[in-house]
Design a protein around this motif. Structure first.
Motif, PDB file in Angstrom:
ATOM      1  N   LEU A 372      41.826  21.340  21.788  1.00  0.00           N
ATOM      2  CA  LEU A 372      41.253  20.021  22.036  1.00  0.00           C
ATOM      3  C   LEU A 372      39.935  19.831  21.291  1.00  0.00           C
ATOM      4  N   ALA A 373      39.376  20.932  20.793  1.00  0.00           N
ATOM      5  CA  ALA A 373      38.132  20.811  20.027  1.00  0.00           C
ATOM      6  C   ALA A 373      38.324  19.965  18.777  1.00  0.00           C
ATOM      7  N   ASP A 374      39.567  19.862  18.309  1.00  0.00           N
ATOM      8  CA  ASP A 374      39.863  19.054  17.121  1.00  0.00           C
ATOM      9  C   ASP A 374      40.168  17.596  17.471  1.00  0.00           C
ATOM     10  N   GLY A 375      40.180  17.253  18.775  1.00  0.00           N
ATOM     11  CA  GLY A 375      40.551  15.905  19.185  1.00  0.00           C
ATOM     12  C   GLY A 375      39.390  14.928  19.126  1.00  0.00           C
ATOM     13  N   ARG A 376      39.710  13.656  19.239  1.00  0.00           N
ATOM     14  CA  ARG A 376      38.721  12.570  19.238  1.00  0.00           C
ATOM     15  C   ARG A 376      38.466  12.141  20.677  1.00  0.00           C
ATOM     16  N   PHE A 377      37.327  12.533  21.222  1.00  0.00           N
ATOM     17  CA  PHE A 377      37.029  12.240  22.620  1.00  0.00           C
ATOM     18  C   PHE A 377      35.631  11.654  22.773  1.00  0.00           C
ATOM     19  N   LEU A 378      35.434  10.934  23.865  1.00  0.00           N
ATOM     20  CA  LEU A 378      34.119  10.421  24.197  1.00  0.00           C
ATOM     21  C   LEU A 378      33.241  11.551  24.732  1.00  0.00           C
ATOM     22  N   PRO A 379      31.936  11.441  24.586  1.00  0.00           N
ATOM     23  CA  PRO A 379      31.049  12.475  25.121  1.00  0.00           C
ATOM     24  C   PRO A 379      31.240  12.643  26.639  1.00  0.00           C
ATOM     25  N   GLY A 380      31.486  13.882  27.060  1.00  0.00           N
ATOM     26  CA  GLY A 380      31.633  14.171  28.484  1.00  0.00           C
ATOM     27  C   GLY A 380      32.930  13.691  29.107  1.00  0.00           C
ATOM     28  N   GLN A 381      33.876  13.262  28.302  1.00  0.00           N
ATOM     29  CA  GLN A 381      35.124  12.700  28.838  1.00  0.00           C
ATOM     30  C   GLN A 381      35.955  13.755  29.560  1.00  0.00           C
ATOM     31  N   ASP A 382      36.611  13.371  30.627  1.00  0.00           N
ATOM     32  CA  ASP A 382      37.581  14.231  31.300  1.00  0.00           C
ATOM     33  C   ASP A 382      38.836  14.321  30.420  1.00  0.00           C
ATOM     34  N   THR A 383      39.188  15.525  30.036  1.00  0.00           N
ATOM     35  CA  THR A 383      40.355  15.733  29.165  1.00  0.00           C
ATOM     36  C   THR A 383      41.448  16.534  29.863  1.00  0.00           C
ATOM     37  N   SER A 384      41.493  16.504  31.189  1.00  0.00           N
ATOM     38  CA  SER A 384      42.427  17.357  31.930  1.00  0.00           C
ATOM     39  C   SER A 384      43.883  16.967  31.724  1.00  0.00           C
ATOM     40  N   ALA A 385      44.169  15.750  31.254  1.00  0.00           N
ATOM     41  CA  ALA A 385      45.559  15.337  31.026  1.00  0.00           C
ATOM     42  C   ALA A 385      46.011  15.559  29.584  1.00  0.00           C
ATOM     43  N   TYR A 386      45.164  16.158  28.771  1.00  0.00           N
ATOM     44  CA  TYR A 386      45.487  16.368  27.360  1.00  0.00           C
ATOM     45  C   TYR A 386      45.974  17.795  27.124  1.00  0.00           C
ATOM     46  N   LEU A 387      46.983  17.917  26.271  1.00  0.00           N
ATOM     47  CA  LEU A 387      47.500  19.224  25.887  1.00  0.00           C
ATOM     48  C   LEU A 387      47.736  19.211  24.387  1.00  0.00           C
ATOM     49  N   PRO A 388      47.090  20.080  23.626  1.00  0.00           N
ATOM     50  CA  PRO A 388      47.313  20.098  22.178  1.00  0.00           C
ATOM     51  C   PRO A 388      48.680  20.674  21.851  1.00  0.00           C
ATOM     52  N   PRO A 389      49.175  20.452  20.632  1.00  0.00           N
ATOM     53  CA  PRO A 389      50.507  20.939  20.269  1.00  0.00           C
ATOM     54  C   PRO A 389      50.602  22.470  20.350  1.00  0.00           C
ATOM     55  N   VAL A 390      51.767  22.926  20.785  1.00  0.00           N
ATOM     56  CA  VAL A 390      52.063  24.351  20.900  1.00  0.00           C
ATOM     57  C   VAL A 390      53.449  24.587  20.308  1.00  0.00           C
ATOM     58  N   THR A 391      53.608  25.698  19.587  1.00  0.00           N
ATOM     59  CA  THR A 391      54.917  26.081  19.053  1.00  0.00           C
ATOM     60  C   THR A 391      55.190  27.530  19.426  1.00  0.00           C
ATOM     61  N   LEU A 392      56.329  27.764  20.056  1.00  0.00           N
ATOM     62  CA  LEU A 392      56.712  29.098  20.505  1.00  0.00           C
ATOM     63  C   LEU A 392      58.011  29.527  19.837  1.00  0.00           C
ATOM     64  N   LEU A 393      58.034  30.750  19.376  1.00  0.00           N
ATOM     65  CA  LEU A 393      59.259  31.352  18.834  1.00  0.00           C
ATOM     66  C   LEU A 393      59.924  32.188  19.917  1.00  0.00           C
ATOM     67  N   GLY A 394      61.205  31.945  20.124  1.00  0.00           N
ATOM     68  CA  GLY A 394      61.991  32.760  21.047  1.00  0.00           C
ATOM     69  C   GLY A 394      61.584  32.650  22.500  1.00  0.00           C
ATOM     70  N   PRO A 395      61.628  31.458  23.118  1.00  0.00           N
ATOM     71  CA  PRO A 395      61.324  31.363  24.547  1.00  0.00           C
ATOM     72  C   PRO A 395      62.305  32.207  25.354  1.00  0.00           C
ATOM     73  N   PRO A 396      61.847  32.978  26.325  1.00  0.00           N
ATOM     74  CA  PRO A 396      62.754  33.847  27.071  1.00  0.00           C
ATOM     75  C   PRO A 396      63.730  33.037  27.916  1.00  0.00           C
ATOM     76  N   PRO A 397      64.935  33.537  28.142  1.00  0.00           N
ATOM     77  CA  PRO A 397      65.920  32.805  28.946  1.00  0.00           C
ATOM     78  C   PRO A 397      65.432  32.460  30.343  1.00  0.00           C
ATOM     79  N   SER A 398      64.482  33.217  30.872  1.00  0.00           N
ATOM     80  CA  SER A 398      63.969  32.943  32.216  1.00  0.00           C
ATOM     81  C   SER A 398      63.006  31.770  32.251  1.00  0.00           C
ATOM     82  N   SER A 399      62.565  31.289  31.089  1.00  0.00           N
ATOM     83  CA  SER A 399      61.580  30.205  31.032  1.00  0.00           C
ATOM     84  C   SER A 399      62.261  28.849  31.047  1.00  0.00           C
ATOM     85  N   PRO A 400      61.675  27.871  31.760  1.00  0.00           N
ATOM     86  CA  PRO A 400      62.208  26.496  31.678  1.00  0.00           C
ATOM     87  C   PRO A 400      62.205  25.963  30.249  1.00  0.00           C
ATOM     88  N   LEU A 401      61.309  26.475  29.409  1.00  0.00           N
ATOM     89  CA  LEU A 401      61.246  26.015  28.025  1.00  0.00           C
ATOM     90  C   LEU A 401      62.456  26.461  27.213  1.00  0.00           C
TER      91      LEU A 401
END
Length: 513
Positions: A372-401
């Motif tokens: 999120l350090a690369d995002g465009r945000f207001l000073p002091g803004q609550d960013t709890s609903a933001y998630l930056p992009p993630v890429t995973l190789l080989g998600p385990p079968p036990s994972s919802p992903l």
């Protein structure tokens, strides 16, 4: 040093709310929206507190009705339906067309509400409004042959839709259903969009279109909005768990239904070399943080192609832009061109972040983790609903992903060595809405595409829900009931010749268009 950003003047939630109260004072009262039933606005229901995903600031929440009030609303809608179905088609067309003109007049306000309520970036919020207006105009201009030999249903159409496309999916469907001669009921999504829908419905009701808009918990209103004998058709857009419960209810009742459910849409790569084209499309696949029913969160890649795929993919995913949708450096700057803003709420961002952490703990390889350090945000803004992009190789079968749609900016990659493995991995969720296969050989595409369990399969390019005359549905557990899009949407909410079998997935048959 990054520039200090500020909220663009005139775009605050209070600005949007004041404009709504001025445009439709009958539907907006003090700090709450009203429910619409029996052609009147009612200050009933318990208004729940709500916050914007953009910055967690308070916004208007849904005024939740109880079961008794919902039943009254359904009975009143049936009365409207019995009158509306006899209104001549030219008059229905004129009223819907007038509604579209009103929506176009207030396009920017509707889009601003979408930014605050569901976190859509400005470009995508405007596109959602425009697709609703342009899509319904297409039906207004060509409805006569679609209704030839057909009649409205015996009762109103009940709509229960997810929060992500209030205009281009829900309002679009409602106006086409009304154009076809039906009164229409909609449940406002619990997670967001109630003010946008309220304004849109207020503009339609002024033109005499018989709409009902109510809020409430799905469990409490389901008996009225799904099982009531007055209901002629149930249209649902959402997750498989809720969809399965609705499917059981409508099957028991033999009721007309359209149930669009989630599926793991996949992008396969097999004997492919044009990776520069893939680089160009990757950022577009992150529109709205992949909170779309036609998003592609899974890539199934031939191991032999993986190095080239990764060289094309990583620079593209690193270019993704996120942040506050209304933050600007200077007051007269245009609103930022972001790929996505927040997820629908902080709870979803935490849930998805936890799933990513758990998948990595169980063996998935993190190929990319944004910040999120690369995002465009207001000073002091609550960013709890933001998630930056993630890429995973080989998600385990036990994972919802591994097997489910994340509905957020998380990509997973699975490597395969054979065509059989490719098809098995692309069909992991037992049916999807869309898929794509990137391969240089057209003959390979023609041979493999029919074995991919998706309603639409693209060759080297993404597929979408589509607009106007493009049909839409899903294979396997991703869809139940009648298919929609183009003429099929009208057929799904009207009665045709005796013994007609609608294209779709039904308990006793499957029929493609």
């Amino acid at each position: 040093m990054a520039p200090t950003l500020t909220l663009k003047p005139g775009t605050a939630w209070t600005d949007a709310w004041q404009r709504c109260a001025a445009v439709a004072p009958e539907a907006f009262r003090d700090d709450r929206v009203l429910n619409l039933w029996a052609a009147r606005w009612h200050a009933d229901g318990r208004a729940l507190p709500a916050t914007s995903p953009v910055d967690q600031s308070p916004i208007a929440g849904p005024p939740r009705l109880d079961t008794t009030a919902a039943r009254q609303a359904v009975r009143a809608s049936l009365d409207q339906h019995r009158a509306w179905r006899h209104i001549p088609l030219p008059e229905r067309r004129a009223r819907v067309a007038a509604t579209l003109d009103a929506l176009a007049e207030h396009r920017e306000l509707l889009a601003l509400l979408l930014v605050w309520e569901i976190g859509k970036p400005w470009r995508l919020a405007q596109a959602d409004v425009d697709r609703a207006i342009d899509g319904v105009r297409w039906y207004v201009e060509g409805i006569e042959p679609m209704l030839d030999g057909r009649a409205p249903l015996g009762g109103p159409v009940s709509n229960i839709a997810s929060w992500n496309y209030p205009m281009s999916v829900l309002v679009h469907a409602m106006l086409v259903q009304a154009l076809a001669g039906n009164a229409v009921i909609a449940k406002a999504p619990t997670d967001g969009g109630v003010a946008c829908l309220t304004l849109a419905c207020a503009l339609a009701v002024r033109e005499g279109v018989p709409l009902t808009l109510v809020s409430g918990s799905g469990g409490e209103l389901s008996e009225a909005l799904v099982r009531s004998p007055e209901i002629g058709c149930v249209s649902f857009v959402g997750g498989r768990d809720t969809g399965a419960r609705i499917a059981t209810a409508v099957a028991d009742l033999g009721k007309r239904h359209i149930l669009e459910q989630e599926g793991l849409n996949t992008w396969g790569v097999w004997n492919y070399t044009d990776f520069s084209a893939l680089t160009a499309v990757i950022p577009k696949l992150f529109d709205y943080g992949k909170q779309r029913c036609t998003a592609y969160p899974r890539f199934v890649v031939q191991r032999e192609c993986f190095a080239d795929f990764l060289a094309a993919y990583l620079p593209a995913v690193r270019s993704i832009r996120t942040g506050h949708p209304l933050a600007v450096e200077h007051p007269d700057d245009p609103l930022p061109a972001l790929d996505f803003g927040p997820l629908i709420n902080a709870a979803k961002a935490k849930e998805l972040g936890d799933q990513v952490a758990e998948a990595i703990d169980r063996g998935a390889v993190p190929l990319h983790r944004g910040t999120l350090a690369d995002g465009r945000f207001l000073p002091g803004q609550d960013t709890s609903a933001y998630l930056p992009p993630v890429t995973l190789l080989g998600p385990p079968p036990s994972s919802p992903l591994h097997h489910a749609e994340p509905f957020g900016p998380v990509d997973t990659i699975v490597l395969v060595d054979t065509e059989a493995e490719l098809l098995a991995a692309m069909n992991a969720s037992g049916g999807a809405l869309v898929a794509t296969l990137s391969t240089d050989d057209p003959a390979t595409f023609r041979r493999l595409a029919p074995q991919i369990r998706a309603f639409k399969t693209g060759h080297n390019k993404p597929r979408s829900r589509g607009d106007r005359d493009e049909l839409f549905g899903g294979f396997g557990a991703s869809w139940r009931g009648a298919f929609v899009g183009g003429e099929l949407l009208v057929r799904a909410v009207t009665e045709g010749p005796a013994g007609e079998r609608l294209p779709g997935n039904f308990p006793d048959y499957q029929l493609n268009a």
